[in-house]
Write a protein that holds these residues in place. Sequence first.
Motif, PDB file in Angstrom:
ATOM      1  N   GLU A   3     -12.731  -6.075  -6.195  1.00  0.00           N
ATOM      2  CA  GLU A   3     -11.588  -5.374  -5.610  1.00  0.00           C
ATOM      3  C   GLU A   3     -11.834  -5.149  -4.130  1.00  0.00           C
ATOM      4  N   ARG A   4     -10.781  -5.325  -3.340  1.00  0.00           N
ATOM      5  CA  ARG A   4     -10.892  -5.131  -1.895  1.00  0.00           C
ATOM      6  C   ARG A   4      -9.717  -4.296  -1.435  1.00  0.00           C
ATOM      7  N   ASN A   5      -9.995  -3.188  -0.768  1.00  0.00           N
ATOM      8  CA  ASN A   5      -8.945  -2.260  -0.340  1.00  0.00           C
ATOM      9  C   ASN A   5      -8.919  -2.149   1.179  1.00  0.00           C
ATOM     10  N   ARG A   6      -7.716  -1.943   1.703  1.00  0.00           N
ATOM     11  CA  ARG A   6      -7.616  -1.699   3.132  1.00  0.00           C
ATOM     12  C   ARG A   6      -6.315  -0.965   3.453  1.00  0.00           C
ATOM     13  N   ILE A   7      -6.323  -0.276   4.569  1.00  0.00           N
ATOM     14  CA  ILE A   7      -5.156   0.452   5.057  1.00  0.00           C
ATOM     15  C   ILE A   7      -4.315  -0.506   5.886  1.00  0.00           C
ATOM     16  N   VAL A   8      -3.012  -0.513   5.649  1.00  0.00           N
ATOM     17  CA  VAL A   8      -2.130  -1.388   6.416  1.00  0.00           C
ATOM     18  C   VAL A   8      -1.163  -0.602   7.296  1.00  0.00           C
ATOM     19  N   GLY A   9      -1.115   0.708   7.128  1.00  0.00           N
ATOM     20  CA  GLY A   9      -0.243   1.540   7.962  1.00  0.00           C
ATOM     21  C   GLY A   9      -1.046   2.338   8.965  1.00  0.00           C
ATOM     22  N   ASN A  10      -0.389   2.907   9.943  1.00  0.00           N
ATOM     23  CA  ASN A  10      -1.039   3.748  10.942  1.00  0.00           C
ATOM     24  C   ASN A  10      -1.114   5.183  10.428  1.00  0.00           C
ATOM     25  N   ARG A  11      -2.306   5.779  10.490  1.00  0.00           N
ATOM     26  CA  ARG A  11      -2.496   7.115   9.938  1.00  0.00           C
ATOM     27  C   ARG A  11      -1.669   8.169  10.676  1.00  0.00           C
ATOM     28  N   TRP A  12      -1.541   8.045  11.992  1.00  0.00           N
ATOM     29  CA  TRP A  12      -0.786   9.072  12.721  1.00  0.00           C
ATOM     30  C   TRP A  12       0.690   9.015  12.374  1.00  0.00           C
ATOM     31  N   ARG A  13       1.202   7.801  12.137  1.00  0.00           N
ATOM     32  CA  ARG A  13       2.599   7.682  11.725  1.00  0.00           C
ATOM     33  C   ARG A  13       2.795   8.250  10.328  1.00  0.00           C
ATOM     34  N   ALA A  14       1.802   8.023   9.462  1.00  0.00           N
ATOM     35  CA  ALA A  14       1.885   8.560   8.104  1.00  0.00           C
ATOM     36  C   ALA A  14       1.910  10.087   8.130  1.00  0.00           C
ATOM     37  N   ALA A  15       1.144  10.678   9.041  1.00  0.00           N
ATOM     38  CA  ALA A  15       1.110  12.138   9.141  1.00  0.00           C
ATOM     39  C   ALA A  15       2.469  12.684   9.578  1.00  0.00           C
ATOM     40  N   ILE A  16       3.102  12.002  10.531  1.00  0.00           N
ATOM     41  CA  ILE A  16       4.428  12.435  10.989  1.00  0.00           C
ATOM     42  C   ILE A  16       5.453  12.317   9.869  1.00  0.00           C
ATOM     43  N   ARG A  17       5.387  11.193   9.137  1.00  0.00           N
ATOM     44  CA  ARG A  17       6.318  10.993   8.024  1.00  0.00           C
ATOM     45  C   ARG A  17       6.132  12.068   6.953  1.00  0.00           C
ATOM     46  N   ARG A  35      12.692   6.060   3.886  1.00  0.00           N
ATOM     47  CA  ARG A  35      12.424   4.792   3.220  1.00  0.00           C
ATOM     48  C   ARG A  35      10.928   4.489   3.299  1.00  0.00           C
ATOM     49  N   GLY A  36      10.358   4.037   2.189  1.00  0.00           N
ATOM     50  CA  GLY A  36       8.931   3.780   2.149  1.00  0.00           C
ATOM     51  C   GLY A  36       8.520   2.609   3.029  1.00  0.00           C
ATOM     52  N   LYS A  37       7.362   2.720   3.662  1.00  0.00           N
ATOM     53  CA  LYS A  37       6.788   1.648   4.463  1.00  0.00           C
ATOM     54  C   LYS A  37       5.394   1.329   3.933  1.00  0.00           C
ATOM     55  N   PRO A  38       4.937   0.071   4.064  1.00  0.00           N
ATOM     56  CA  PRO A  38       3.597  -0.282   3.557  1.00  0.00           C
ATOM     57  C   PRO A  38       2.525   0.658   4.093  1.00  0.00           C
ATOM     58  N   ASP A  39       1.673   1.139   3.205  1.00  0.00           N
ATOM     59  CA  ASP A  39       0.650   2.113   3.587  1.00  0.00           C
ATOM     60  C   ASP A  39      -0.765   1.587   3.339  1.00  0.00           C
ATOM     61  N   HIS A  40      -1.020   1.106   2.135  1.00  0.00           N
ATOM     62  CA  HIS A  40      -2.340   0.551   1.842  1.00  0.00           C
ATOM     63  C   HIS A  40      -2.205  -0.502   0.753  1.00  0.00           C
ATOM     64  N   GLU A  41      -3.205  -1.346   0.645  1.00  0.00           N
ATOM     65  CA  GLU A  41      -3.144  -2.432  -0.322  1.00  0.00           C
ATOM     66  C   GLU A  41      -4.484  -2.624  -1.011  1.00  0.00           C
ATOM     67  N   SER A  42      -4.425  -3.214  -2.186  1.00  0.00           N
ATOM     68  CA  SER A  42      -5.622  -3.506  -2.965  1.00  0.00           C
ATOM     69  C   SER A  42      -5.504  -4.930  -3.505  1.00  0.00           C
ATOM     70  N   MET A  43      -6.508  -5.744  -3.213  1.00  0.00           N
ATOM     71  CA  MET A  43      -6.535  -7.104  -3.734  1.00  0.00           C
ATOM     72  C   MET A  43      -7.561  -7.178  -4.858  1.00  0.00           C
ATOM     73  N   ARG A  44      -7.149  -7.709  -5.978  1.00  0.00           N
ATOM     74  CA  ARG A  44      -8.033  -7.840  -7.138  1.00  0.00           C
ATOM     75  C   ARG A  44      -8.340  -9.317  -7.364  1.00  0.00           C
ATOM     76  N   ALA A  45      -9.602  -9.624  -7.521  1.00  0.00           N
ATOM     77  CA  ALA A  45     -10.036 -10.997  -7.770  1.00  0.00           C
ATOM     78  C   ALA A  45     -10.534 -11.121  -9.203  1.00  0.00           C
ATOM     79  N   LEU A  46     -10.154 -12.201  -9.845  1.00  0.00           N
ATOM     80  CA  LEU A  46     -10.603 -12.485 -11.202  1.00  0.00           C
ATOM     81  C   LEU A  46     -11.105 -13.930 -11.227  1.00  0.00           C
TER      82      LEU A  46
END
Length: 220
Positions: free
Chosen positions: A104-118, A129-140
């Motif tokens: 599993e690989r995780n990373r943040i795709v949104g800006n933290r300061w913008r998330a705080a304002i939202r 309206r929701g905006k991309p915040d973080h993602e997780s890639m799963r490998a099998l």
Amino acid sequence: MQHPDHPLRRPAWLGLALALACAGCAKNPNERVTGDAGRMLRVSSKQITVDLDEAQRAELARLQDRRVGMVSGARALAAGADALTAMGFAPVKSDAEVLLVEGERNRIVGNRWRAAIRALIKAKGIPLRGKPDHESMRALISIRPSPGEGTLVRARFDLTVWDTNGDSRTTTVLDGALYACFFERLDDSLDGRKPRPRPPVAPGEVDADCTTPAGGTASG
């Protein structure tokens, strides 16, 4: 006197009901929803899984398989784990009994300061309206030894993206560069070389998916 069926005499709830009914008219037939977040009132998050269509399944079959010669299942299993680790997956777990590797690989795709304002705006009851915040890639990664044809290594990568409202969307990755990246590092490990590490990606930056050599820069 206006007729009861005149548009101005129809109850307001009727228009709302029609709007809600039509909201799903353009729904993707390959989408599976587990949790609909509510209709009039949001009561939960919404999770969508997008299944592959026939053409996409054929494309995945073209990308995901590699025969690595007469290699033992244990050796291919270890090489698969090494490749995922080099690509930045953590944790990486191997099951020697069923010859399966997961990562599993995780990373943040949104800006933290913008998330705080939202978050402050939403706390005041203002819907956003929701905006991309973080993602997780799963490998099998599955290993299938075959005495007559050599060992088959099959990879699959699924990506889940969460938005700022807590909703998620899961798709299967069909980017050939990502699969090539994995198999390059698999070959490195099988040949006795240490797989090249994935270039670091800072929060908010575009992920190169380790397609560039260590120390290089992402193209495009």
